[in-house]
Motif scaffolding. Sequence first.
Motif, PDB file in Angstrom:
ATOM      1  N   GLY A  31       6.656  10.648   0.435  1.00 17.25           N
ATOM      2  CA  GLY A  31       6.040  11.873  -0.068  1.00 17.25           C
ATOM      3  C   GLY A  31       4.525  11.815   0.093  1.00 17.25           C
ATOM      4  O   GLY A  31       4.013  11.542   1.187  1.00 17.25           O
ATOM      5  N   ARG A  32       3.797  12.063  -0.992  1.00 19.65           N
ATOM      6  CA  ARG A  32       2.336  12.017  -0.950  1.00 19.65           C
ATOM      7  C   ARG A  32       1.782  10.609  -1.166  1.00 19.65           C
ATOM      8  O   ARG A  32       0.569  10.397  -1.116  1.00 19.65           O
ATOM      9  N   SER A  33       2.667   9.665  -1.422  1.00 18.56           N
ATOM     10  CA  SER A  33       2.233   8.311  -1.742  1.00 18.56           C
ATOM     11  C   SER A  33       2.175   7.449  -0.485  1.00 18.56           C
ATOM     12  O   SER A  33       3.062   7.526   0.367  1.00 18.56           O
ATOM     13  N   HIS A  34       1.141   6.630  -0.400  1.00 14.47           N
ATOM     14  CA  HIS A  34       0.930   5.769   0.767  1.00 14.47           C
ATOM     15  C   HIS A  34       0.518   4.371   0.298  1.00 14.47           C
ATOM     16  O   HIS A  34      -0.273   4.235  -0.638  1.00 14.47           O
ATOM     17  N   ALA A  35       1.047   3.369   0.966  1.00 11.84           N
ATOM     18  CA  ALA A  35       0.626   1.987   0.743  1.00 11.84           C
ATOM     19  C   ALA A  35       0.210   1.392   2.075  1.00 11.84           C
ATOM     20  O   ALA A  35       0.947   1.495   3.061  1.00 11.84           O
ATOM     21  N   LEU A  36      -0.960   0.808   2.116  1.00 13.39           N
ATOM     22  CA  LEU A  36      -1.471   0.161   3.317  1.00 13.39           C
ATOM     23  C   LEU A  36      -1.320  -1.341   3.142  1.00 13.39           C
ATOM     24  O   LEU A  36      -1.819  -1.919   2.170  1.00 13.39           O
ATOM     25  N   ILE A  37      -0.632  -1.980   4.066  1.00 10.78           N
ATOM     26  CA  ILE A  37      -0.349  -3.404   3.990  1.00 10.78           C
ATOM     27  C   ILE A  37      -1.106  -4.126   5.101  1.00 10.78           C
ATOM     28  O   ILE A  37      -1.147  -3.658   6.242  1.00 10.78           O
ATOM     29  N   ALA A  38      -1.683  -5.264   4.755  1.00  9.51           N
ATOM     30  CA  ALA A  38      -2.468  -6.048   5.711  1.00  9.51           C
ATOM     31  C   ALA A  38      -1.791  -7.400   5.928  1.00  9.51           C
ATOM     32  O   ALA A  38      -2.158  -8.395   5.299  1.00  9.51           O
ATOM     33  N   PRO A  39      -0.790  -7.477   6.816  1.00  9.59           N
ATOM     34  CA  PRO A  39      -0.118  -8.753   7.055  1.00  9.59           C
ATOM     35  C   PRO A  39      -1.079  -9.854   7.483  1.00  9.59           C
ATOM     36  O   PRO A  39      -0.912 -11.021   7.110  1.00  9.59           O
ATOM     37  N   HIS A  40      -2.106  -9.472   8.263  1.00 11.76           N
ATOM     38  CA  HIS A  40      -3.042 -10.442   8.815  1.00 11.76           C
ATOM     39  C   HIS A  40      -4.064 -10.927   7.812  1.00 11.76           C
ATOM     40  O   HIS A  40      -4.795 -11.879   8.075  1.00 11.76           O
ATOM     41  N   VAL A  41      -4.141 -10.277   6.649  1.00 17.28           N
ATOM     42  CA  VAL A  41      -5.069 -10.700   5.598  1.00 17.28           C
ATOM     43  C   VAL A  41      -4.239 -11.224   4.424  1.00 17.28           C
ATOM     44  O   VAL A  41      -4.124 -10.603   3.366  1.00 17.28           O
ATOM     45  N   GLY A  42      -3.599 -12.345   4.644  1.00 24.84           N
ATOM     46  CA  GLY A  42      -2.849 -12.995   3.585  1.00 24.84           C
ATOM     47  C   GLY A  42      -1.634 -12.243   3.097  1.00 24.84           C
ATOM     48  O   GLY A  42      -1.192 -12.452   1.963  1.00 24.84           O
ATOM     49  N   GLY A  43      -1.062 -11.363   3.920  1.00 28.24           N
ATOM     50  CA  GLY A  43       0.083 -10.590   3.471  1.00 28.24           C
ATOM     51  C   GLY A  43      -0.248  -9.688   2.298  1.00 28.24           C
ATOM     52  O   GLY A  43       0.593  -9.439   1.428  1.00 28.24           O
ATOM     53  N   SER A  44      -1.468  -9.162   2.289  1.00 28.76           N
ATOM     54  CA  SER A  44      -1.981  -8.415   1.146  1.00 28.76           C
ATOM     55  C   SER A  44      -1.611  -6.940   1.189  1.00 28.76           C
ATOM     56  O   SER A  44      -1.327  -6.374   2.246  1.00 28.76           O
ATOM     57  N   ILE A  45      -1.636  -6.311   0.017  1.00 30.71           N
ATOM     58  CA  ILE A  45      -1.647  -4.863  -0.102  1.00 30.71           C
ATOM     59  C   ILE A  45      -3.106  -4.439  -0.047  1.00 30.71           C
ATOM     60  O   ILE A  45      -3.922  -4.911  -0.840  1.00 30.71           O
ATOM     61  N   ALA A  46      -3.450  -3.584   0.902  1.00 35.89           N
ATOM     62  CA  ALA A  46      -4.844  -3.166   1.052  1.00 35.89           C
ATOM     63  C   ALA A  46      -5.169  -1.938   0.200  1.00 35.89           C
ATOM     64  O   ALA A  46      -6.302  -1.787  -0.261  1.00 35.89           O
ATOM     65  N   ALA A  47      -4.188  -1.070  -0.014  1.00 37.58           N
ATOM     66  CA  ALA A  47      -4.417   0.130  -0.829  1.00 37.58           C
ATOM     67  C   ALA A  47      -3.068   0.741  -1.182  1.00 37.58           C
ATOM     68  O   ALA A  47      -2.087   0.595  -0.440  1.00 37.58           O
ATOM     69  N   TRP A  48      -3.051   1.416  -2.320  1.00 38.91           N
ATOM     70  CA  TRP A  48      -1.899   2.227  -2.716  1.00 38.91           C
ATOM     71  C   TRP A  48      -2.446   3.459  -3.418  1.00 38.91           C
ATOM     72  O   TRP A  48      -3.154   3.347  -4.422  1.00 38.91           O
ATOM     73  N   TYR A  49      -2.126   4.617  -2.884  1.00 39.76           N
ATOM     74  CA  TYR A  49      -2.753   5.833  -3.392  1.00 39.76           C
ATOM     75  C   TYR A  49      -1.862   7.037  -3.152  1.00 39.76           C
ATOM     76  O   TYR A  49      -0.959   7.027  -2.303  1.00 39.76           O
ATOM     77  N   ASP A  50      -2.136   8.100  -3.885  1.00 40.64           N
ATOM     78  CA  ASP A  50      -1.518   9.404  -3.661  1.00 40.64           C
ATOM     79  C   ASP A  50      -2.537  10.294  -2.971  1.00 40.64           C
ATOM     80  O   ASP A  50      -3.685  10.413  -3.440  1.00 40.64           O
ATOM     81  N   GLN A  51      -2.142  10.884  -1.868  1.00 36.73           N
ATOM     82  CA  GLN A  51      -3.029  11.796  -1.158  1.00 36.73           C
ATOM     83  C   GLN A  51      -3.096  13.109  -1.927  1.00 36.73           C
ATOM     84  O   GLN A  51      -2.079  13.755  -2.186  1.00 36.73           O
ATOM     85  N   GLU A  52      -4.281  13.502  -2.314  1.00 36.71           N
ATOM     86  CA  GLU A  52      -4.446  14.742  -3.074  1.00 36.71           C
ATOM     87  C   GLU A  52      -4.402  15.951  -2.142  1.00 36.71           C
ATOM     88  O   GLU A  52      -4.598  15.839  -0.927  1.00 36.71           O
ATOM     89  N   ARG A  53      -4.148  17.094  -2.717  1.00 35.78           N
ATOM     90  CA  ARG A  53      -4.054  18.319  -1.914  1.00 35.78           C
ATOM     91  C   ARG A  53      -5.403  18.685  -1.303  1.00 35.78           C
ATOM     92  O   ARG A  53      -5.470  19.294  -0.240  1.00 35.78           O
ATOM     93  N   GLN A  54      -6.472  18.317  -2.001  1.00 36.82           N
ATOM     94  CA  GLN A  54      -7.801  18.541  -1.439  1.00 36.82           C
ATOM     95  C   GLN A  54      -8.045  17.515  -0.336  1.00 36.82           C
ATOM     96  O   GLN A  54      -7.936  16.309  -0.558  1.00 36.82           O
ATOM     97  N   ALA A  55      -8.343  17.965   0.837  1.00 36.32           N
ATOM     98  CA  ALA A  55      -8.492  17.078   1.994  1.00 36.32           C
ATOM     99  C   ALA A  55      -9.528  15.996   1.720  1.00 36.32           C
ATOM    100  O   ALA A  55     -10.602  16.257   1.170  1.00 36.32           O
ATOM    101  N   GLY A  56      -9.180  14.755   2.103  1.00 36.24           N
ATOM    102  CA  GLY A  56     -10.128  13.662   2.009  1.00 36.24           C
ATOM    103  C   GLY A  56     -10.208  13.005   0.652  1.00 36.24           C
ATOM    104  O   GLY A  56     -11.045  12.131   0.445  1.00 36.24           O
ATOM    105  N   THR A  57      -9.365  13.385  -0.312  1.00 33.09           N
ATOM    106  CA  THR A  57      -9.399  12.752  -1.622  1.00 33.09           C
ATOM    107  C   THR A  57      -8.083  12.035  -1.884  1.00 33.09           C
ATOM    108  O   THR A  57      -7.035  12.394  -1.350  1.00 33.09           O
ATOM    109  N   ALA A  58      -8.159  11.006  -2.713  1.00 40.81           N
ATOM    110  CA  ALA A  58      -6.987  10.193  -3.004  1.00 40.81           C
ATOM    111  C   ALA A  58      -7.065   9.693  -4.436  1.00 40.81           C
ATOM    112  O   ALA A  58      -8.149   9.447  -4.964  1.00 40.81           O
ATOM    113  N   GLN A  59      -5.910   9.546  -5.057  1.00 40.44           N
ATOM    114  CA  GLN A  59      -5.817   8.967  -6.391  1.00 40.44           C
ATOM    115  C   GLN A  59      -5.278   7.553  -6.240  1.00 40.44           C
ATOM    116  O   GLN A  59      -4.123   7.343  -5.868  1.00 40.44           O
ATOM    117  N   HIS A  60      -6.118   6.565  -6.524  1.00 40.87           N
ATOM    118  CA  HIS A  60      -5.765   5.170  -6.282  1.00 40.87           C
ATOM    119  C   HIS A  60      -5.127   4.550  -7.525  1.00 40.87           C
ATOM    120  O   HIS A  60      -5.662   4.669  -8.630  1.00 40.87           O
TER     121      HIS A  60
END
Length: 329
Positions: A31-60
Amino acid sequence: MTAAPTPRSSSAPPFDAAELDDGQLVTLTHGRSHALIAPHVGGSIAAWYDQERQAGTAQHWLRPATRTAIEARDPLGMASFPLMPYCNRIRDGRFRFEGEMIDLPSGTGALRHALHGHAWRRPWRVESQQANALTLYFVHEAPARGGEGWPFSYEARQHITLDETGLSVRLWARNLGSRTMPFGFGHHPYYPKPPGTRLSARVRAMWEIDAEVLPVTLSAHPAVDALESGLIVDDFDLDNNFSGWRREALIEWPHEGRRLTLRAGAPLDYFVLYSAQGLPWFCAEPVSNTTDWLNLQLGGLAGRLDVGGTALAPGESVEAQLGWVPGRI
Protein backbone atom coordinates in the motif's frame (compact mmCIF):
# COMPACT_ATOMS: atom_id res chain seq x y z
CA MET A 1 -0.40 0.19 4.27
CA THR A 2 -4.05 -0.01 5.18
CA ALA A 3 -3.48 -0.11 8.95
CA ALA A 4 -1.31 3.01 9.02
CA PRO A 5 -2.91 6.04 10.63
CA THR A 6 -3.12 9.42 8.98
CA PRO A 7 -1.19 11.77 11.29
CA ARG A 8 -2.84 14.85 12.73
CA SER A 9 0.34 16.81 12.20
CA SER A 10 1.19 18.15 8.75
CA SER A 11 4.86 18.58 9.64
CA ALA A 12 6.15 15.46 7.91
CA PRO A 13 9.58 16.40 6.49
CA PRO A 14 10.43 16.17 2.79
CA PHE A 15 11.81 12.74 1.90
CA ASP A 16 13.06 11.36 -1.40
CA ALA A 17 13.81 7.63 -1.32
CA ALA A 18 15.54 7.91 -4.69
CA GLU A 19 18.11 10.28 -3.22
CA LEU A 20 18.84 7.75 -0.48
CA ASP A 21 19.28 4.83 -2.86
CA ASP A 22 22.84 4.05 -3.95
CA GLY A 23 21.58 1.40 -6.35
CA GLN A 24 21.84 -1.42 -3.82
CA LEU A 25 18.82 -0.79 -1.61
CA VAL A 26 15.86 -3.16 -1.81
CA THR A 27 12.39 -1.61 -1.53
CA LEU A 28 9.49 -3.48 0.07
CA THR A 29 6.02 -2.06 -0.55
CA HIS A 30 2.57 -2.65 0.86
CA GLY A 31 0.00 0.00 0.00
CA ARG A 32 1.40 3.39 1.04
CA SER A 33 3.99 1.79 3.30
CA HIS A 34 7.59 1.30 2.18
CA ALA A 35 10.64 -0.27 3.79
CA LEU A 36 14.12 0.27 2.37
CA ILE A 37 16.56 -2.53 3.15
CA ALA A 38 20.34 -2.25 2.85
CA PRO A 39 21.77 -5.78 2.56
CA HIS A 40 25.24 -4.35 1.90
CA VAL A 41 25.18 -2.26 5.08
CA GLY A 42 25.04 -5.00 7.68
CA GLY A 43 21.67 -6.33 6.55
CA SER A 44 20.11 -3.16 7.93
CA ILE A 45 16.72 -1.53 7.57
CA ALA A 46 17.48 1.88 6.08
CA ALA A 47 13.98 3.39 6.39
CA TRP A 48 10.36 2.52 7.03
CA TYR A 49 7.75 5.11 6.22
CA ASP A 50 4.27 5.83 4.89
CA GLN A 51 4.18 7.93 1.75
CA GLU A 52 1.87 10.86 2.39
CA ARG A 53 -0.62 12.10 -0.17
CA GLN A 54 1.28 15.37 -0.39
CA ALA A 55 4.11 14.75 -2.85
CA GLY A 56 7.56 14.49 -1.32
CA THR A 57 6.46 13.95 2.29
CA ALA A 58 6.67 10.82 4.41
CA GLN A 59 5.69 9.71 7.89
CA HIS A 60 8.63 7.80 9.36
CA TRP A 61 8.16 5.04 11.92
CA LEU A 62 11.91 4.58 12.38
CA ARG A 63 14.66 7.17 12.07
CA PRO A 64 15.63 7.10 8.38
CA ALA A 65 19.19 6.68 7.18
CA THR A 66 20.97 9.41 5.27
CA ARG A 67 22.77 9.05 1.95
CA THR A 68 26.00 9.87 3.80
CA ALA A 69 25.48 6.88 6.11
CA ILE A 70 24.65 4.64 3.15
CA GLU A 71 27.78 5.68 1.26
CA ALA A 72 29.91 5.26 4.39
CA ARG A 73 28.43 1.77 4.94
CA ASP A 74 27.69 2.89 8.51
CA PRO A 75 25.11 0.69 10.27
CA LEU A 76 24.96 3.17 13.15
CA GLY A 77 23.34 5.57 10.72
CA MET A 78 20.61 3.13 9.65
CA ALA A 79 17.03 2.78 10.92
CA SER A 80 17.74 -0.62 12.51
CA PHE A 81 20.39 -3.32 12.23
CA PRO A 82 20.75 -6.96 13.38
CA LEU A 83 22.78 -7.97 16.40
CA MET A 84 24.67 -11.28 16.16
CA PRO A 85 26.33 -13.28 17.71
CA TYR A 86 25.82 -11.17 20.84
CA CYS A 87 24.12 -7.93 21.82
CA ASN A 88 25.85 -4.82 23.13
CA ARG A 89 29.23 -5.00 24.86
CA ILE A 90 31.57 -7.70 26.11
CA ARG A 91 33.95 -6.31 28.72
CA ASP A 92 37.47 -5.88 27.30
CA GLY A 93 36.46 -8.11 24.39
CA ARG A 94 37.22 -11.18 26.51
CA PHE A 95 35.24 -14.00 28.07
CA ARG A 96 35.76 -17.60 29.14
CA PHE A 97 33.59 -20.30 27.61
CA GLU A 98 33.83 -24.01 28.39
CA GLY A 99 37.26 -23.51 29.91
CA GLU A 100 38.73 -21.52 26.99
CA MET A 101 39.54 -17.81 27.12
CA ILE A 102 38.12 -16.08 24.02
CA ASP A 103 39.73 -12.81 22.89
CA LEU A 104 37.80 -10.71 20.37
CA PRO A 105 39.19 -7.92 18.18
CA SER A 106 38.65 -4.57 19.87
CA GLY A 107 39.94 -1.02 19.89
CA THR A 108 41.17 1.22 22.66
CA GLY A 109 39.46 3.23 25.37
CA ALA A 110 35.71 2.62 25.46
CA LEU A 111 36.04 0.68 22.17
CA ARG A 112 38.10 -2.01 23.88
CA HIS A 113 34.75 -3.52 24.83
CA ALA A 114 33.65 -5.61 21.85
CA LEU A 115 30.35 -4.19 20.59
CA HIS A 116 27.23 -5.75 19.00
CA GLY A 117 28.98 -8.75 17.48
CA HIS A 118 30.02 -8.57 13.82
CA ALA A 119 27.02 -9.36 11.57
CA TRP A 120 26.06 -5.67 11.50
CA ARG A 121 29.46 -4.76 10.03
CA ARG A 122 29.35 -7.17 7.09
CA PRO A 123 27.20 -7.47 3.96
CA TRP A 124 24.29 -9.89 3.82
CA ARG A 125 23.17 -11.68 0.66
CA VAL A 126 19.64 -11.48 -0.78
CA GLU A 127 18.42 -15.08 -0.74
CA SER A 128 14.85 -14.47 -1.92
CA GLN A 129 12.68 -11.46 -2.66
CA GLN A 130 9.02 -10.56 -3.20
CA ALA A 131 7.25 -7.22 -3.48
CA ASN A 132 6.68 -7.04 0.27
CA ALA A 133 9.12 -9.60 1.71
CA LEU A 134 12.83 -10.30 1.65
CA THR A 135 15.12 -12.99 3.06
CA LEU A 136 18.74 -12.08 3.79
CA TYR A 137 21.47 -14.64 4.41
CA PHE A 138 24.76 -14.36 6.27
CA VAL A 139 27.47 -16.90 7.08
CA HIS A 140 30.46 -16.55 9.37
CA GLU A 141 33.38 -18.93 9.15
CA ALA A 142 35.57 -19.20 12.20
CA PRO A 143 39.20 -18.15 11.62
CA ALA A 144 41.92 -20.74 11.72
CA ARG A 145 42.96 -21.60 15.26
CA GLY A 146 45.05 -18.75 16.60
CA GLY A 147 43.48 -16.25 14.23
CA GLU A 148 41.46 -13.20 15.30
CA GLY A 149 37.69 -13.09 15.33
CA TRP A 150 34.66 -14.95 16.61
CA PRO A 151 35.98 -18.53 16.86
CA PHE A 152 32.66 -20.23 16.04
CA SER A 153 31.08 -20.81 12.61
CA TYR A 154 27.39 -20.12 12.07
CA GLU A 155 24.82 -19.12 9.46
CA ALA A 156 21.95 -16.67 9.88
CA ARG A 157 18.87 -15.36 8.12
CA GLN A 158 16.56 -12.40 8.43
CA HIS A 159 13.11 -12.72 6.87
CA ILE A 160 11.67 -9.20 6.63
CA THR A 161 7.99 -8.71 5.82
CA LEU A 162 5.89 -5.59 5.26
CA ASP A 163 2.13 -6.24 5.37
CA GLU A 164 -1.17 -4.92 6.69
CA THR A 165 -0.03 -5.35 10.31
CA GLY A 166 3.27 -3.52 9.96
CA LEU A 167 6.94 -4.46 9.61
CA SER A 168 8.26 -7.75 11.01
CA VAL A 169 11.61 -9.54 11.15
CA ARG A 170 12.16 -13.23 11.79
CA LEU A 171 15.71 -13.93 12.94
CA TRP A 172 17.27 -17.38 12.62
CA ALA A 173 20.76 -18.76 13.23
CA ARG A 174 22.41 -22.19 13.27
CA ASN A 175 25.72 -23.41 14.66
CA LEU A 176 27.84 -24.75 11.78
CA GLY A 177 30.77 -25.79 13.94
CA SER A 178 31.76 -28.98 15.70
CA ARG A 179 31.62 -27.50 19.20
CA THR A 180 29.06 -25.67 21.30
CA MET A 181 28.77 -21.93 20.58
CA PRO A 182 27.51 -19.14 22.87
CA PHE A 183 25.00 -16.99 21.03
CA GLY A 184 22.90 -13.89 21.51
CA PHE A 185 20.86 -11.87 19.00
CA GLY A 186 18.36 -9.09 18.52
CA HIS A 187 17.75 -5.88 16.57
CA HIS A 188 18.85 -2.28 17.15
CA PRO A 189 16.10 0.14 16.03
CA TYR A 190 16.25 3.94 16.19
CA TYR A 191 13.05 5.97 16.62
CA PRO A 192 12.25 9.66 16.08
CA LYS A 193 12.10 11.59 19.34
CA PRO A 194 10.08 14.79 18.97
CA PRO A 195 9.14 16.55 22.23
CA GLY A 196 6.62 14.59 24.27
CA THR A 197 7.61 11.16 22.94
CA ARG A 198 6.44 8.53 25.42
CA LEU A 199 7.58 4.94 25.93
CA SER A 200 5.72 2.26 27.90
CA ALA A 201 6.88 -1.25 28.79
CA ARG A 202 6.59 -3.68 31.66
CA VAL A 203 9.97 -4.70 33.07
CA ARG A 204 11.12 -6.11 36.39
CA ALA A 205 14.42 -4.33 37.05
CA MET A 206 17.17 -2.22 35.47
CA TRP A 207 20.88 -2.89 35.32
CA GLU A 208 22.86 0.00 36.80
CA ILE A 209 26.03 0.67 34.81
CA ASP A 210 29.59 1.73 35.47
CA ALA A 211 31.45 4.57 33.77
CA GLU A 212 32.03 2.37 30.73
CA VAL A 213 28.34 1.51 30.25
CA LEU A 214 28.72 -2.05 31.52
CA PRO A 215 26.18 -3.57 33.94
CA VAL A 216 27.19 -3.95 37.57
CA THR A 217 24.02 -4.39 39.63
CA LEU A 218 20.32 -5.02 39.11
CA SER A 219 18.03 -2.52 40.84
CA ALA A 220 14.53 -1.07 41.07
CA HIS A 221 15.48 2.15 39.31
CA PRO A 222 12.80 4.90 38.98
CA ALA A 223 12.78 4.21 35.24
CA VAL A 224 11.16 0.81 35.94
CA ASP A 225 8.00 2.41 37.36
CA ALA A 226 8.14 5.23 34.83
CA LEU A 227 8.12 2.73 31.97
CA GLU A 228 5.04 1.00 33.31
CA SER A 229 3.09 4.26 33.56
CA GLY A 230 4.52 5.79 30.38
CA LEU A 231 8.01 7.29 30.46
CA ILE A 232 8.57 10.67 28.79
CA VAL A 233 11.74 9.80 26.92
CA ASP A 234 13.35 13.24 27.27
CA ASP A 235 13.01 13.04 31.07
CA PHE A 236 15.64 10.30 31.31
CA ASP A 237 19.24 9.97 30.16
CA LEU A 238 19.74 6.21 29.91
CA ASP A 239 21.86 3.54 28.24
CA ASN A 240 20.66 0.55 30.23
CA ASN A 241 19.43 -3.03 30.05
CA PHE A 242 16.17 -4.15 31.63
CA SER A 243 15.31 -7.68 32.74
CA GLY A 244 11.87 -9.20 33.11
CA TRP A 245 10.60 -7.53 29.94
CA ARG A 246 7.16 -8.74 28.86
CA ARG A 247 8.24 -8.54 25.19
CA GLU A 248 6.05 -5.59 24.30
CA ALA A 249 6.71 -1.83 24.24
CA LEU A 250 4.53 1.07 23.14
CA ILE A 251 5.99 4.22 21.60
CA GLU A 252 3.65 7.19 21.39
CA TRP A 253 3.99 10.52 19.62
CA PRO A 254 1.03 12.39 21.18
CA HIS A 255 1.46 15.60 19.20
CA GLU A 256 1.29 13.59 15.97
CA GLY A 257 -1.63 11.40 17.08
CA ARG A 258 0.19 8.13 16.36
CA ARG A 259 1.83 5.23 18.11
CA LEU A 260 3.97 2.18 17.36
CA THR A 261 3.82 -1.14 19.21
CA LEU A 262 6.97 -3.24 19.36
CA ARG A 263 6.36 -6.95 19.99
CA ALA A 264 8.91 -9.74 20.25
CA GLY A 265 8.91 -13.46 20.87
CA ALA A 266 11.14 -15.58 23.08
CA PRO A 267 14.06 -15.64 23.56
CA LEU A 268 14.10 -11.85 23.01
CA ASP A 269 13.31 -11.43 26.70
CA TYR A 270 15.52 -8.41 27.39
CA PHE A 271 15.12 -4.74 26.61
CA VAL A 272 17.67 -1.99 26.06
CA LEU A 273 16.81 1.70 26.24
CA TYR A 274 19.27 4.28 24.95
CA SER A 275 18.13 7.88 25.16
CA ALA A 276 20.67 10.67 25.42
CA GLN A 277 19.24 14.08 26.15
CA GLY A 278 19.63 16.47 23.26
CA LEU A 279 19.48 13.81 20.53
CA PRO A 280 16.45 13.78 18.19
CA TRP A 281 16.22 9.96 18.34
CA PHE A 282 16.36 7.09 20.83
CA CYS A 283 16.72 3.30 20.81
CA ALA A 284 14.42 0.68 22.32
CA GLU A 285 15.91 -2.71 21.49
CA PRO A 286 14.59 -6.27 21.78
CA VAL A 287 17.53 -8.55 22.60
CA SER A 288 18.19 -12.07 23.86
CA ASN A 289 20.98 -11.29 26.31
CA THR A 290 22.02 -8.74 28.87
CA THR A 291 25.13 -6.73 28.05
CA ASP A 292 28.28 -8.72 28.95
CA TRP A 293 26.16 -11.74 29.88
CA LEU A 294 29.05 -14.17 29.45
CA ASN A 295 31.19 -12.38 32.03
CA LEU A 296 28.24 -11.84 34.36
CA GLN A 297 27.87 -15.62 34.39
CA LEU A 298 31.55 -15.96 35.26
CA GLY A 299 31.00 -13.53 38.10
CA GLY A 300 28.70 -16.04 39.76
CA LEU A 301 25.41 -14.47 38.66
CA ALA A 302 24.25 -17.45 36.60
CA GLY A 303 21.52 -19.23 38.49
CA ARG A 304 20.88 -16.22 40.72
CA LEU A 305 20.08 -13.68 38.02
CA ASP A 306 18.58 -14.21 34.59
CA VAL A 307 21.09 -12.75 32.14
CA GLY A 308 19.92 -14.50 28.96
CA GLY A 309 21.96 -15.69 26.05
CA THR A 310 22.09 -19.29 24.92
CA ALA A 311 24.51 -22.02 23.91
CA LEU A 312 23.94 -23.81 20.61
CA ALA A 313 25.18 -27.38 20.21
CA PRO A 314 26.66 -28.34 16.83
CA GLY A 315 23.87 -28.16 14.23
CA GLU A 316 21.42 -26.57 16.67
CA SER A 317 19.44 -23.52 15.61
CA VAL A 318 17.54 -20.70 17.31
CA GLU A 319 15.00 -18.22 16.00
CA ALA A 320 12.83 -15.35 17.15
CA GLN A 321 10.23 -12.98 15.73
CA LEU A 322 9.94 -9.25 16.29
CA GLY A 323 7.71 -6.66 14.70
CA TRP A 324 6.30 -3.16 14.80
CA VAL A 325 2.59 -2.39 14.51
CA PRO A 326 1.51 1.20 13.73
CA GLY A 327 -1.61 2.66 15.30
CA ARG A 328 -3.55 5.80 16.11
CA ILE A 329 -3.81 7.47 19.50
